[in-house]
Design an enzyme around this catalytic site. Structure first.
Site, short mmCIF file in Angstrom:
data_model
loop_
_atom_site.label_atom_id
_atom_site.label_comp_id
_atom_site.label_asym_id
_atom_site.label_seq_id
_atom_site.Cartn_x
_atom_site.Cartn_y
_atom_site.Cartn_z
N LYS A 55 24.57 32.51 25.67
CA LYS A 55 25.42 32.15 24.53
C LYS A 55 24.65 32.43 23.41
O LYS A 55 23.34 32.32 23.18
CB LYS A 55 25.21 30.53 24.60
CG LYS A 55 25.96 29.93 23.15
CD LYS A 55 25.71 28.43 23.34
CE LYS A 55 24.37 27.97 22.81
NZ LYS A 55 24.27 27.79 21.35
N ASP B 154 28.81 31.50 20.02
CA ASP B 154 29.00 30.10 19.66
C ASP B 154 28.94 29.84 18.00
O ASP B 154 27.83 29.52 17.58
CB ASP B 154 27.97 29.18 20.31
CG ASP B 154 27.95 27.86 20.00
OD1 ASP B 154 28.84 27.32 19.61
OD2 ASP B 154 26.62 27.10 20.04
N HIS C 256 34.80 26.80 11.10
CA HIS C 256 35.58 25.51 10.65
C HIS C 256 35.70 25.83 9.26
O HIS C 256 34.83 25.78 8.25
CB HIS C 256 34.48 24.30 10.76
CG HIS C 256 35.47 22.97 10.54
ND1 HIS C 256 34.49 21.85 10.67
CD2 HIS C 256 36.51 22.69 9.90
CE1 HIS C 256 35.32 20.72 10.25
NE2 HIS C 256 36.55 21.29 9.81
N ASP C 257 37.11 25.89 8.81
CA ASP C 257 37.23 26.21 7.36
C ASP C 257 38.96 26.27 7.47
O ASP C 257 39.62 25.67 8.29
CB ASP C 257 36.65 27.75 6.94
CG ASP C 257 36.52 27.71 5.61
OD1 ASP C 257 37.38 27.26 4.70
OD2 ASP C 257 35.28 28.17 5.27
N THR D 53 26.94 17.12 20.91
CA THR D 53 26.20 16.32 22.13
C THR D 53 25.07 15.65 21.25
O THR D 53 24.30 14.95 21.97
CB THR D 53 25.71 17.31 23.30
OG1 THR D 53 25.21 18.54 22.82
CG2 THR D 53 26.98 17.70 23.95
N ARG E 79 16.64 25.40 26.16
CA ARG E 79 15.24 25.40 26.58
C ARG E 79 14.55 24.97 27.80
O ARG E 79 13.64 25.43 28.22
CB ARG E 79 14.74 24.28 25.52
CG ARG E 79 14.75 24.70 24.26
CD ARG E 79 14.53 23.36 23.09
NE ARG E 79 15.72 22.93 22.77
CZ ARG E 79 16.05 22.04 21.79
NH1 ARG E 79 14.81 21.75 21.04
NH2 ARG E 79 17.29 21.48 21.67
#
Length: 232
Positions: A34, A61, A65-66, A120, A211
């Site tokens: 990703k 990723d 958003h527009d 999340t 991580r």
């Protein structure tokens, strides 16, 4: 699906050499990579092509958003990089998501297009602070239904909502879950988290893990440990 194929490792870095070294180390141990905003802002399409050149499916990723026209054009440009997954924010609305579905078409080589429901890192208190009443699960289900009605392939969600989503959306609706932390890893900045095995048991198709793998002393060994956990 082999357990390791479910794992998409998050290459959250602006250092291409580091990303490529991690990718080479993880070859055969994860199902894909990703790349997100940090990577793409620093390295752009050429960075995506370089990582894809290692042979991994790529989850791009960028969480578009527009307004519908802008997002549909951006998604069409991103699809030219031939990623396996592209995502947009479901909160952009049905008109935006329908425009995206139309932009990618229905060809056999089109990417999966997923909608981000609730990040999340957000809990119920965070949603209340931005004026969204009800629980995070209620909001996730609302946005997932809208995404499906708009022609998208699935959603990005917490594994804590995966069981309810699987029941409501059916077996073909793809669920990709970040916020995955093995029992031996720290939670970091995530709030709604599960272990890898819990996520799959709840209905997740793919797991995004950063991580716990990339920050490990031996990333390949960490990936193997997670795949072994999924295989039990």
């Amino acid at each position: 699906m082999h357990p390791s194929k479910r794992i998409f490792v998050a290459l959250d870095t602006s250092d291409l050499d580091h990303a490529l070294a991690l990718g080479r180390d993880l070859a055969g141990h994860v199902g894909g990579v990703k790349v997100g905003k940090e990577f793409f802002t620093a390295l752009g399409p050429d960075g995506v092509r370089a990582v894809a050149g290692l042979g991994f499916p790529v989850f791009l990723d960028l969480k578009f958003h527009d307004v519908p026209a802008t997002v549909s054009r951006a998604v069409k440009a991103a699809a030219a990089l031939k990623p396996f997954i592209i995502n947009v924010h479901a909160s952009g609305g049905g008109k935006m998501m329908r425009a995206v579905a139309e932009a990618v078409g229905d060809g056999s080589e089109r990417p999966l297009v997923l909608a981000v429901t609730v990040l999340t890192s957000l809990g119920d208190d965070d949603l209340a602070a931005i004026g969204i009443a009800g629980s995070s699960e209620t909001q996730v289900l609302r946005l997932a239904r809208l995404a499906k009605e708009s022609g998208l392939d699935g959603v990005v969600c917490s594994a804590l909502e995966a069981e309810a989503l699987r029941a409501a959306m059916g077996s073909d609706f793809k669920l990709v879950t970040p916020g995955i932390r093995p029992e031996w890893a720290a939670a970091d900045d995530q709030k709604r988290i599960t272990t890898p095995a819990q996520a799959v048991a709840l209905g997740a198709d793919y797991l995004v893990i950063g991580r716990p793998i990339t920050g490990a002393a031996d990333p390949a060994d960490a990936a193997r440990r997670i795949a072994d956990e999924l295989d039990r």
